[in-house]
Design a protein around this motif. Sequence first.
Motif, mmCIF file in Angstrom:
data_model
loop_
_atom_site.group_PDB
_atom_site.id
_atom_site.type_symbol
_atom_site.label_atom_id
_atom_site.label_comp_id
_atom_site.label_asym_id
_atom_site.label_seq_id
_atom_site.Cartn_x
_atom_site.Cartn_y
_atom_site.Cartn_z
ATOM 1 N N GLU A 1 35.550 13.195 28.093
ATOM 2 C CA GLU A 1 34.206 13.768 28.040
ATOM 3 C C GLU A 1 34.218 15.018 27.169
ATOM 4 O O GLU A 1 35.141 15.811 27.226
ATOM 5 C CB GLU A 1 33.737 14.115 29.461
ATOM 6 N N TYR A 2 33.180 15.160 26.369
ATOM 7 C CA TYR A 2 33.067 16.345 25.523
ATOM 8 C C TYR A 2 31.610 16.802 25.527
ATOM 9 O O TYR A 2 30.717 16.043 25.134
ATOM 10 C CB TYR A 2 33.526 16.052 24.096
ATOM 11 N N GLU A 3 31.381 18.030 26.003
ATOM 12 C CA GLU A 3 30.047 18.622 26.075
ATOM 13 C C GLU A 3 29.037 17.673 26.713
ATOM 14 O O GLU A 3 27.936 17.459 26.206
ATOM 15 C CB GLU A 3 29.590 19.062 24.679
ATOM 16 N N GLY A 4 29.454 17.083 27.824
ATOM 17 C CA GLY A 4 28.570 16.235 28.603
ATOM 18 C C GLY A 4 28.454 14.805 28.130
ATOM 19 O O GLY A 4 27.692 14.019 28.721
ATOM 20 N N GLN A 5 29.169 14.436 27.092
ATOM 21 C CA GLN A 5 29.090 13.078 26.551
ATOM 22 C C GLN A 5 30.453 12.386 26.667
ATOM 23 O O GLN A 5 31.489 12.981 26.370
ATOM 24 C CB GLN A 5 28.674 13.114 25.081
ATOM 25 N N GLU A 6 30.429 11.143 27.086
ATOM 26 C CA GLU A 6 31.662 10.370 27.134
ATOM 27 C C GLU A 6 32.057 9.938 25.726
ATOM 28 O O GLU A 6 31.208 9.625 24.899
ATOM 29 C CB GLU A 6 31.493 9.133 28.014
ATOM 30 N N MET A 7 33.374 9.938 25.456
ATOM 31 C CA MET A 7 33.891 9.476 24.178
ATOM 32 C C MET A 7 34.868 8.332 24.427
ATOM 33 O O MET A 7 35.836 8.488 25.167
ATOM 34 C CB MET A 7 34.605 10.595 23.430
ATOM 35 N N ALA A 8 34.593 7.185 23.810
ATOM 36 C CA ALA A 8 35.475 6.028 23.937
ATOM 37 C C ALA A 8 36.514 6.067 22.816
ATOM 38 O O ALA A 8 36.216 6.472 21.690
ATOM 39 C CB ALA A 8 34.664 4.743 23.846
ATOM 40 N N TYR A 9 37.730 5.653 23.140
ATOM 41 C CA TYR A 9 38.781 5.616 22.128
ATOM 42 C C TYR A 9 39.737 4.476 22.438
ATOM 43 O O TYR A 9 39.782 3.960 23.563
ATOM 44 C CB TYR A 9 39.544 6.946 22.069
ATOM 45 N N SER A 10 40.497 4.063 21.452
ATOM 46 C CA SER A 10 41.527 3.038 21.606
ATOM 47 C C SER A 10 42.832 3.575 21.048
ATOM 48 O O SER A 10 42.833 4.378 20.112
ATOM 49 C CB SER A 10 41.141 1.749 20.877
ATOM 50 N N VAL A 11 43.927 3.132 21.621
ATOM 51 C CA VAL A 11 45.259 3.545 21.161
ATOM 52 C C VAL A 11 46.068 2.298 20.820
ATOM 53 O O VAL A 11 46.134 1.354 21.616
ATOM 54 C CB VAL A 11 45.999 4.373 22.230
ATOM 55 N N TYR A 12 46.672 2.302 19.659
ATOM 56 C CA TYR A 12 47.508 1.192 19.206
ATOM 57 C C TYR A 12 48.910 1.723 18.940
ATOM 58 O O TYR A 12 49.083 2.733 18.268
ATOM 59 C CB TYR A 12 46.955 0.593 17.912
#
Length: 228
Positions: free
Chosen positions: A1-12
């Motif tokens: 979460e950043y400044e109230g917003q969720e951030m989606a990410y992927s790791v390879y």
Amino acid sequence: EYEGQEMAYSVYGKGPRVVVLTHGILLNKEMFKPLALKLAEKGNRVVTVDMVGHGQSGADSRQVSVPFYGRAVVHLMNELGIKEAVLGGTSLGGNVTLEVAVAAPERTRGIVVEMPALENAILGGAAFFGPLLGGARLAAPFARIGMHGIRMIPRGVTPYASEILLDVMRRDPTSTAGVIEGVFFNRLAPPSAERRKIDVPALVLGHRFDPIHPFKDALNLAEELPNS
């Protein structure tokens, strides 16, 4: 979460060598999946991220800007315990990469900037994204009907390039308008004086005959960066 917003990410992949890739405007992290898989095969750990207002991340785009996205990338690196990384991106992602390199040089091992949109991109960007912004605002109810229909198409059943286009068409028009306004009505990229201080190894990729990302911007950036 950043400044109230969720951030989606992927790791390879795994390993100490980290690459963080950020996508182009109105696209998402899936555009870098083929590249991420190839880099992971070479022993790199690759992180791809959906910027706020894109992909699976939060859709509230009222606060977004290129500097906001740069700070969000640094925040993600903190969350994942990444001390430093090679940062890369295309179009918007390239500008975000420059913001991180300016704001957090100690976290930047190197940069790869494809299709940067700098001073020469203002006119072409306005000509392309201006009508798109107007359409997103004025035709939102009709656009949502088409958006819901396109979202019924399963992911992964069309070719890679078609899937990228479908992802753009799946977007909510209100979020699209917010992203365009946030990116183009704020600081689009670090100014030349700040870019000249980025002394990490840099690879700049430009494409000829692209009015939105003029080749001259890529050429100027390569000349400005002392280690490009």
